[in-house]
Design a protein around this motif. Structure first.
Motif, short mmCIF file in Angstrom:
data_model
loop_
_atom_site.label_atom_id
_atom_site.label_comp_id
_atom_site.label_asym_id
_atom_site.label_seq_id
_atom_site.Cartn_x
_atom_site.Cartn_y
_atom_site.Cartn_z
N ASN A 12 -30.80 -36.89 -7.63
CA ASN A 12 -29.68 -37.11 -8.54
C ASN A 12 -29.85 -36.45 -9.90
O ASN A 12 -29.23 -36.85 -10.88
CB ASN A 12 -29.42 -38.62 -8.72
N VAL A 13 -30.72 -35.45 -9.96
CA VAL A 13 -30.93 -34.70 -11.19
C VAL A 13 -30.79 -33.20 -10.91
O VAL A 13 -31.46 -32.68 -10.02
CB VAL A 13 -32.31 -34.99 -11.80
N ILE A 14 -29.91 -32.57 -11.64
CA ILE A 14 -29.84 -31.10 -11.58
C ILE A 14 -30.98 -30.56 -12.44
O ILE A 14 -31.09 -30.88 -13.62
CB ILE A 14 -28.48 -30.60 -12.11
N PRO A 15 -31.84 -29.74 -11.87
CA PRO A 15 -33.01 -29.27 -12.63
C PRO A 15 -32.63 -28.18 -13.63
O PRO A 15 -31.57 -27.55 -13.52
CB PRO A 15 -33.94 -28.72 -11.55
N GLY A 16 -33.52 -27.96 -14.54
CA GLY A 16 -33.30 -26.92 -15.54
C GLY A 16 -33.70 -25.53 -15.07
O GLY A 16 -33.29 -24.54 -15.68
N GLU A 17 -34.46 -25.45 -14.01
CA GLU A 17 -34.85 -24.13 -13.50
C GLU A 17 -35.17 -24.20 -12.02
O GLU A 17 -35.46 -25.27 -11.47
CB GLU A 17 -36.04 -23.56 -14.28
N ALA A 18 -35.11 -23.05 -11.39
CA ALA A 18 -35.52 -22.88 -9.99
C ALA A 18 -36.41 -21.65 -9.93
O ALA A 18 -36.16 -20.66 -10.63
CB ALA A 18 -34.31 -22.73 -9.08
N ARG A 19 -37.43 -21.72 -9.09
CA ARG A 19 -38.39 -20.61 -8.99
C ARG A 19 -38.62 -20.24 -7.53
O ARG A 19 -38.64 -21.11 -6.67
CB ARG A 19 -39.73 -21.00 -9.63
N PHE A 20 -38.79 -18.97 -7.28
CA PHE A 20 -39.22 -18.57 -5.93
C PHE A 20 -40.12 -17.35 -6.00
O PHE A 20 -40.09 -16.58 -6.96
CB PHE A 20 -38.03 -18.36 -4.99
N LEU A 21 -40.93 -17.23 -4.96
CA LEU A 21 -41.85 -16.10 -4.78
C LEU A 21 -41.51 -15.39 -3.48
O LEU A 21 -41.19 -16.04 -2.48
CB LEU A 21 -43.30 -16.58 -4.72
N ALA A 22 -41.61 -14.08 -3.49
CA ALA A 22 -41.34 -13.31 -2.28
C ALA A 22 -42.33 -12.17 -2.18
O ALA A 22 -42.91 -11.72 -3.18
CB ALA A 22 -39.91 -12.77 -2.29
N THR A 23 -42.53 -11.71 -0.96
CA THR A 23 -43.32 -10.50 -0.75
C THR A 23 -42.38 -9.38 -0.32
O THR A 23 -41.40 -9.61 0.39
CB THR A 23 -44.41 -10.70 0.32
N ALA A 24 -42.66 -8.17 -0.78
CA ALA A 24 -41.89 -6.99 -0.39
C ALA A 24 -42.84 -6.01 0.28
O ALA A 24 -43.90 -5.70 -0.25
CB ALA A 24 -41.23 -6.35 -1.61
N ARG A 74 -41.55 -12.31 -8.34
CA ARG A 74 -41.60 -13.64 -8.96
C ARG A 74 -40.31 -13.85 -9.75
O ARG A 74 -40.01 -13.07 -10.67
CB ARG A 74 -42.81 -13.76 -9.86
N VAL A 75 -39.57 -14.89 -9.41
CA VAL A 75 -38.26 -15.13 -10.04
C VAL A 75 -38.21 -16.54 -10.59
O VAL A 75 -38.58 -17.51 -9.92
CB VAL A 75 -37.12 -14.93 -9.02
N THR A 76 -37.72 -16.66 -11.81
CA THR A 76 -37.40 -17.96 -12.41
C THR A 76 -35.97 -17.91 -12.91
O THR A 76 -35.61 -17.03 -13.71
CB THR A 76 -38.34 -18.28 -13.59
N VAL A 77 -35.15 -18.82 -12.40
CA VAL A 77 -33.74 -18.91 -12.81
C VAL A 77 -33.61 -20.07 -13.80
O VAL A 77 -34.00 -21.20 -13.50
CB VAL A 77 -32.82 -19.15 -11.60
N HIS A 78 -33.07 -19.78 -14.97
CA HIS A 78 -32.95 -20.79 -16.02
C HIS A 78 -31.53 -21.33 -16.07
O HIS A 78 -30.57 -20.55 -16.22
CB HIS A 78 -33.32 -20.19 -17.39
N GLY A 79 -31.40 -22.65 -15.94
CA GLY A 79 -30.10 -23.30 -16.05
C GLY A 79 -30.12 -24.34 -17.16
O GLY A 79 -30.83 -24.20 -18.15
N ARG A 80 -29.34 -25.40 -16.93
CA ARG A 80 -29.30 -26.51 -17.88
C ARG A 80 -29.25 -27.79 -17.07
O ARG A 80 -28.35 -27.97 -16.24
CB ARG A 80 -28.10 -26.40 -18.81
N SER A 81 -30.22 -28.66 -17.28
CA SER A 81 -30.32 -29.86 -16.43
C SER A 81 -29.21 -30.85 -16.76
O SER A 81 -28.59 -30.80 -17.84
CB SER A 81 -31.69 -30.51 -16.61
N GLY A 82 -28.97 -31.76 -15.83
CA GLY A 82 -27.94 -32.77 -16.02
C GLY A 82 -27.89 -33.72 -14.85
O GLY A 82 -28.70 -33.65 -13.91
N HIS A 83 -26.88 -34.60 -14.86
CA HIS A 83 -26.71 -35.58 -13.78
C HIS A 83 -26.08 -34.90 -12.57
O HIS A 83 -25.10 -34.15 -12.70
CB HIS A 83 -25.83 -36.74 -14.27
N ALA A 84 -26.63 -35.21 -11.40
CA ALA A 84 -26.14 -34.56 -10.19
C ALA A 84 -24.69 -34.91 -9.87
O ALA A 84 -24.02 -34.17 -9.15
CB ALA A 84 -27.04 -34.93 -9.01
N SER A 85 -24.19 -36.03 -10.41
CA SER A 85 -22.80 -36.41 -10.15
C SER A 85 -21.83 -35.67 -11.04
O SER A 85 -20.61 -35.73 -10.83
CB SER A 85 -22.64 -37.92 -10.37
N GLN A 86 -22.34 -34.92 -12.03
CA GLN A 86 -21.47 -34.20 -12.96
C GLN A 86 -21.97 -32.77 -13.14
O GLN A 86 -22.37 -32.35 -14.24
CB GLN A 86 -21.43 -34.91 -14.31
#
Length: 397
Positions: free
Chosen positions: A249-261, A191-203
């Motif tokens: 047109n919005v850069i999100p503040g986080e991305a999440r993904f799930l994987a099986t190993a 289980r992965v959550t990547v934390h960024g900083r949201s903003g306008h997709a044009s910048q």
């Protein structure tokens, strides 16, 4: 009368029980209707029966009339969150729930074996534990039952444990398959959550976009598999869920993904638990981001004891004749919580073909499919093998 003949005589009753369970499938650890059906069919047999405290399990102990060791037989009872599309006359009457993995057959076969073995109780040289288990599909029901004492239900630990699993494809109906060593993979969740900083997709330079970093992680996990693990000790990582953002047109503040190993050895599983979170965090750091990476251990490798697997192969040959058993060349990439039992007790996990006549086993729908069909003809065969494994293993001492 031979065990196989006795199993054939009750085939109709086994099918009735299987159909009743199939019509009313239940998910997870709480299976009150299924538990009730099992208790009803065991009623009147010379069994010591107990039910689970935290789950709807049934443990039945048959004490033979002669002294001897203990053997455990396990059948799982739970269904899947699948909407059935088979159009069978006994298809699921519960929307969104289906016995798509054949556990209804396992339950009926184990109940049938209990009946056959109870008929032999006076001459039985030992004790049999019948383990009717909820929650195999992702809930670790076997681990719960072990915690509640199923392995000690007879007063002493089993010398061997066996489980059967039907297959809707690959194997022709009535053909058994097993192998020594790893039989099924370990299955763990990433289980992965990547934390960024949201903003306008044009910048994007004014934001901290988590999506490219998360995508890089997905690809890097595949490189990790090919560069850090022995090709002869295989590992599989599959990302099955990826979520980020709400619009274009919005850069999100986080991305999440799930994987099986999936892995087949303790060393590879340990390495995965160390390397995967480290890789994720390093990539996040390289992008100036942070990430949470959790490697959640779920089911261990299902490892057949070499002697017990060989014993099962011999029992199949003796009881069913040549050509009815095959030794699997490779392990199965699926996972099983019977692994928790085999971590404690030597034993074997055996597959049984239940592909209906007229279907090509190589092309038939797999288990977990909404159109998977398991042939009733497998019921007396599985019942007989359960009983034969117990009888012959007890006789061996």
């Amino acid at each position: 009368m031979p065990v196989r003949d006795e199993a054939e005589r009750i085939a109709g009753e086994l099918a009735e029980l299987r159909h009743a369970i199939h019509r009313e499938p239940e998910i997870g650890l709480d299976l009150p209707k299924t538990q009730r059906k099992v208790l009803d069919v065991l009623d009147g047999l010379p069994l010591e029966i107990s039910t689970g405290r935290a789950l709807s399990s049934v443990t039945a102990v048959l004490r033979g009339g002669r002294p001897g060791p203990v053997v455990l037989l396990r059948g799982d009872m739970d269904a899947l969150p699948v909407t059935e599309e088979t159009r069978l006359p006994y298809a699921s009457a519960v929307p969104g729930v289906m016995h798509a993995c054949g556990h209804d057959l396992h339950t009926a076969m184990l109940a049938g074996a209990a009946r056959l073995l109870c008929a032999r109780q006076p001459d039985l040289p030992g004790t049999v534990i019948f383990m009717f288990q909820p929650g195999e599909e992702g809930c670790a029901g076997a681990r719960h039952m072990i915690g509640e004492g199923v392995l000690d239900a007879a007063g002493e630990r089993p010398v061997a444990a066996y489980a059967l699993h039907v297959s809707s494809n690959k194997l022709p109906c009535g053909v058994f398959s097993t192998r020594p060593g790893p039989m099924l993979a370990a299955a763990d969740q990433i289980r992965v959550t990547v934390h960024g900083r949201s903003g306008h997709a044009s910048q994007p330079h004014q934001a901290a976009d988590p999506i490219p970093a998360a995508c890089e992680m997905v690809l890097a996990l595949q490189t990790l598999v090919t560069r850090k693990f022995d090709v002869f000790d295989p590992v599989v990582i599959t990302v099955g869920s990826f979520h980020a953002g709400t619009t274009d047109n919005v850069i999100p503040g986080e991305a999440r993904f799930l994987a099986t190993a999936r892995s087949y050895s303790a060393s590879s599983r340990t390495a995965l638990a160390d390397l995967v979170p480290r890789l994720v965090r390093d990539i996040a750091g390289a992008h100036g981001l942070t990430a949470e990476a959790e490697y959640a251990a779920e089911y261990p490798v299902t490892v057949n004891d070499a002697d017990e697997a060989a014993f099962a192969v011999q029992v199949i040959a003796d009881a069913f004749g040549p050509g009815r058993g095959v030794t699997a060349k490779n392990p199965i990439t699926g996972a099983e919580d019977f692994s928790f039992v085999l971590d404690e007790v030597p034993g074997a996990f055996v597959m049984l073909g239940a592909c209906p006549p007229g279907r090509d086993p190589e092309a038939a729908p797999t288990s977990h499919s909404a159109v998977a069909i398991f042939d009733d003809a497998a019921l007396p065969e599985g019942t007989a093998l359960y009983a034969e494994l117990a009888l012959r293993r007890l006789a061996r001492g």
